[in-house]
Design an enzyme around this catalytic site. Sequence first.
Site, PDB file in Angstrom:
ATOM      1  N   CYS A 134       0.836  -1.203   0.000  1.00  0.00           N
ATOM      2  CA  CYS A 134       0.000   0.000   0.000  1.00  0.00           C
ATOM      3  C   CYS A 134       0.871   1.254   0.000  1.00  0.00           C
ATOM      4  O   CYS A 134       1.477   1.584   1.027  1.00  0.00           O
ATOM      5  CB  CYS A 134      -0.908  -0.016   1.232  1.00  0.00           C
ATOM      6  SG  CYS A 134      -1.855   1.494   1.406  1.00  0.00           S
ATOM      7  N   CYS A 137      -0.312   4.182   2.253  1.00  0.00           N
ATOM      8  CA  CYS A 137      -0.083   3.921   3.684  1.00  0.00           C
ATOM      9  C   CYS A 137       1.385   4.145   4.054  1.00  0.00           C
ATOM     10  O   CYS A 137       1.684   4.649   5.134  1.00  0.00           O
ATOM     11  CB  CYS A 137      -0.428   2.478   4.053  1.00  0.00           C
ATOM     12  SG  CYS A 137      -1.943   1.856   3.349  1.00  0.00           S
ATOM     13  N   ASP A 138       2.292   3.726   3.181  1.00  0.00           N
ATOM     14  CA  ASP A 138       3.696   3.596   3.609  1.00  0.00           C
ATOM     15  C   ASP A 138       4.705   4.469   2.869  1.00  0.00           C
ATOM     16  O   ASP A 138       5.881   4.493   3.253  1.00  0.00           O
ATOM     17  CB  ASP A 138       4.132   2.119   3.454  1.00  0.00           C
ATOM     18  CG  ASP A 138       3.331   1.208   4.361  1.00  0.00           C
ATOM     19  OD1 ASP A 138       2.849   1.693   5.401  1.00  0.00           O
ATOM     20  OD2 ASP A 138       3.168   0.025   4.026  1.00  0.00           O
TER      21      ASP A 138
END
Length: 308
Positions: A134, A137-138
Amino acid sequence: MSQIFDTIIIGGGPAGLSAGLYAARSRMKTLIIERAKYGGQATTTDELENYPGSIEDCTGTSLSQRMRKQAEEFGTEFLKDEVVDVQLDGDIKTIKCRKGEYQAKTIIIATGATPRLGGFKNEIELRGKGVSYCATCDADFFTDLDIAVIGGGDSAITEAIYLAKFGETVTVIHRRDSLRAAKSLQEKAFNNPKIKFIWDSIPLEAKGEEILESLLIKNVKTGEETELPVNGCFVFVGYLPISELFKGKINMTERGDIITDEEMRTNIPGVFAAGDVREKSLRQVITAAADGAIAATNAEHYIEGNLH
Ligand code: NAP
């Protein structure tokens, strides 16, 4: 919630939220059950440039939030719980969750899909320690660092372009010598000076003790193995339907995609499926939303006796 719903929608991604909107607008008593985050996979992408009208700061998350609000305003009820069993035969269907049991005249399965693993050594061990699925997200963790992206489809190239805003370099590793992604995405990626490509190659192993330090890559044409120093490795090699709950109960493909007709009907009367969980050729937010609208409309027709 002891009453019988007109429809229970399992899954709160774009397909489920769109189904919720259409069902509630038809004055059906509607419940959406979601175990995690409303918006599903759409929330893992930063740019949604191919959803009509989604210009200027429209992220997957912001679009999903608006979809949820809209469905709620028309009367859709929402429940955060995980479905653990389903009984789909008969006129009244039962959905068993961890915290309770619910009944409905129709069910719309909109459980979506989950990322496939890349299948290389140490992938699981270094998940969250450099290996990710993701980008939204990261990505931030890899600011000014070197990033690899595995895959050549729309997801890999969309996210490579996004990751290039953060990383020092983004190296796309693809098993063939041409991309599957949309041509417009390819052009953007090829024109981005931070994005490089390693063709005809697959990762064999993620290396690193505590965190990812490098990827061992194999050229599938020459057999040559090389080591690429990277801090992050984002894997985008497709998705698998989330349909385990329905195995043996509903017709599905070998992969687990639920088979529907174009009215979103499964082989069980009163049970519909919408979005990425069903067998289809184009998996996009817009096709998921369209599926949801069709499924909810036909659930209403089914209850009225106008659809079998
Ligand atoms: P996808 O289209 O199935 O592409 C998967 C990619 O991973 C392909 O390039 C494939 O290579 C490669 N691959 C598969 N298995 C592999 C393995 N074991 N090792 C290495 N590489 C492997 O999946 P996706 O890109 O996640 O997209 C899924 C669906 O969502 C598609 O329908 C896509 O159009 C849609 N989507 C759309 C957008 C958008 O429109 N912006 C964004 C994201 C996703 P080959 O090409 O050789 O098969």
